[in-house]
Motif scaffolding. Structure first.
Motif, PDB file in Angstrom:
ATOM      1  N   ASP A 170       0.820  -1.214   0.000  1.00  0.00           N
ATOM      2  CA  ASP A 170       0.000   0.000   0.000  1.00  0.00           C
ATOM      3  C   ASP A 170       0.855   1.266   0.000  1.00  0.00           C
ATOM      4  N   ILE A 171       1.939   1.246   0.751  1.00  0.00           N
ATOM      5  CA  ILE A 171       2.830   2.414   0.764  1.00  0.00           C
ATOM      6  C   ILE A 171       3.400   2.645  -0.629  1.00  0.00           C
ATOM      7  N   CYS A 172       3.844   1.578  -1.271  1.00  0.00           N
ATOM      8  CA  CYS A 172       4.382   1.721  -2.634  1.00  0.00           C
ATOM      9  C   CYS A 172       3.322   2.252  -3.585  1.00  0.00           C
ATOM     10  N   GLY A 173       2.089   1.796  -3.421  1.00  0.00           N
ATOM     11  CA  GLY A 173       1.004   2.299  -4.259  1.00  0.00           C
ATOM     12  C   GLY A 173       0.751   3.782  -4.063  1.00  0.00           C
ATOM     13  N   ILE A 174       0.767   4.218  -2.822  1.00  0.00           N
ATOM     14  CA  ILE A 174       0.536   5.633  -2.520  1.00  0.00           C
ATOM     15  C   ILE A 174       1.690   6.492  -3.030  1.00  0.00           C
ATOM     16  N   ILE A 175       2.906   6.046  -2.775  1.00  0.00           N
ATOM     17  CA  ILE A 175       4.063   6.836  -3.204  1.00  0.00           C
ATOM     18  C   ILE A 175       4.193   6.835  -4.729  1.00  0.00           C
ATOM     19  N   SER A 176       3.845   5.723  -5.357  1.00  0.00           N
ATOM     20  CA  SER A 176       3.891   5.731  -6.824  1.00  0.00           C
ATOM     21  C   SER A 176       2.828   6.674  -7.383  1.00  0.00           C
ATOM     22  N   GLY A 177       1.715   6.828  -6.681  1.00  0.00           N
ATOM     23  CA  GLY A 177       0.709   7.807  -7.100  1.00  0.00           C
ATOM     24  C   GLY A 177       1.237   9.228  -7.000  1.00  0.00           C
ATOM     25  N   ALA A 178       1.945   9.524  -5.921  1.00  0.00           N
ATOM     26  CA  ALA A 178       2.533  10.860  -5.770  1.00  0.00           C
ATOM     27  C   ALA A 178       3.619  11.084  -6.821  1.00  0.00           C
ATOM     28  N   THR A 179       4.401  10.051  -7.088  1.00  0.00           N
ATOM     29  CA  THR A 179       5.435  10.155  -8.117  1.00  0.00           C
ATOM     30  C   THR A 179       4.810  10.362  -9.489  1.00  0.00           C
ATOM     31  N   THR A 180       3.686   9.724  -9.713  1.00  0.00           N
ATOM     32  CA  THR A 180       2.959   9.890 -10.973  1.00  0.00           C
ATOM     33  C   THR A 180       2.521  11.338 -11.155  1.00  0.00           C
ATOM     34  N   ALA A 181       2.109  11.967 -10.065  1.00  0.00           N
ATOM     35  CA  ALA A 181       1.710  13.375 -10.141  1.00  0.00           C
ATOM     36  C   ALA A 181       2.899  14.255 -10.525  1.00  0.00           C
ATOM     37  N   VAL A 182       4.074  13.963  -9.971  1.00  0.00           N
ATOM     38  CA  VAL A 182       5.287  14.718 -10.321  1.00  0.00           C
ATOM     39  C   VAL A 182       5.618  14.515 -11.796  1.00  0.00           C
ATOM     40  N   ILE A 183       5.514  13.281 -12.263  1.00  0.00           N
ATOM     41  CA  ILE A 183       5.792  12.978 -13.673  1.00  0.00           C
ATOM     42  C   ILE A 183       4.825  13.713 -14.586  1.00  0.00           C
TER      43      ILE A 183
END
Length: 177
Positions: free
Chosen positions: A126-139
Motif C-alpha cells: 500500500d505504501i508503494c502504491g501511494i508513493i507511486s501515485g505521488a510520483t505519478t503526479a510529479v511525472i
C-alpha cells in the motif's frame, strides 16, 4: 413402514436441520495492530522522504526510474506475501531435516503467514502504491512543462500507465508466488 399420518388442516413438520457449530471468533491482536501502525508510519515517512528528495529538480527520465522502482518494490513484496500465505509447511520440514539453507527461515515465515502477508501486501504494498501515485503526479507535472500537453491528459496517461504496470506485474508475479 408408512409415513406418519398428518392431521387435516395442519402443516407438515419441517425436517430438523443440524446446526453446524460456528468456529470461534479470533481475538484481535491489539499489540500487532499497534506495532504495524507504527511500522507503517515509519516506513511511509522514510519512503516518502526518499522519493521527494530524489525527485527534487530531476528530469522526466529519473522520475520514471523512481516510479518504476516503487512499482517493482510493491510487486516483489506482493509476490512474497502471497507465497508465504499460500505455502505449506510439509515440504519445508523435509528440506529442514536435510539441512537445506533457508528452510528454517521459510518455516518461521509460514508459521507467521498472517502477519508476514499483512506486512508485505498491506504495509509495503500500500505504501508503494501511494508513493507511486505521488510520483505519478510529479511525472505528469514534468510532462506538462516539458512537452506542452494538457495537465489532465498527462495525469490520466501517467496514472493509467502506473496502474497498468503495477497490476500487470502483480498478475505475472502471482505465478511465481
Amino acid at each position: 413402514m408408512s409415513a406418519p399420518k398428518q392431521e387435516p388442516g395442519k402443516e407438515p413438520l419441517a425436517p430438523q436441520r443440524r446446526k453446524r457449530p460456528r468456529p470461534p471468533l479470533k481475538r484481535v491482536d491489539w499489540r500487532w495492530a499497534a506495532t504495524i501502525v507504527a511500522w507503517t508510519f515509519a516506513i511511509s515517512m522514510g519512503m516518502s522522504f526518499a522519493s521527494s528528495e530524489t525527485l527534487k529538480g530531476v528530469g522526466l527520465g529519473v522520475a520514471l526510474l523512481v516510479l518504476l522502482a516503487f512499482v517493482l518494490l510493491g510487486i516483489v513484496f506482493d509476490i512474497a506475501g502471497i507465497a508465504v500465505a499460500t505455502a505449506s509447511e510439509k515440504p519445508f520440514h523435509s528440506m529442514s531435516s536435510r539441512r537445506v539453507p533457508g528452510a528454517q527461515n521459510a518455516l518461521w515465515l509460514i508459521r507467521r503467514a498472517e502477519k508476514v502477508s499483512n506486512f508485505c501486501n498491506d504495509v509495503v504494498g500500500d505504501i508503494c502504491g501511494i508513493i507511486s501515485g505521488a510520483t505519478t503526479a510529479v511525472i505528469a507535472t514534468q510532462a506538462v512543462v516539458g512537452m506542452n500537453i494538457s495537465l489532465t491528459l498527462a495525469q490520466l496517461i501517467a496514472a493509467a500507465l502506473a496502474a497498468a504496470v503495477t497490476v500487470g506485474g502483480k498478475a505475472i508475479g502471482k505465478g511465481f508466488a
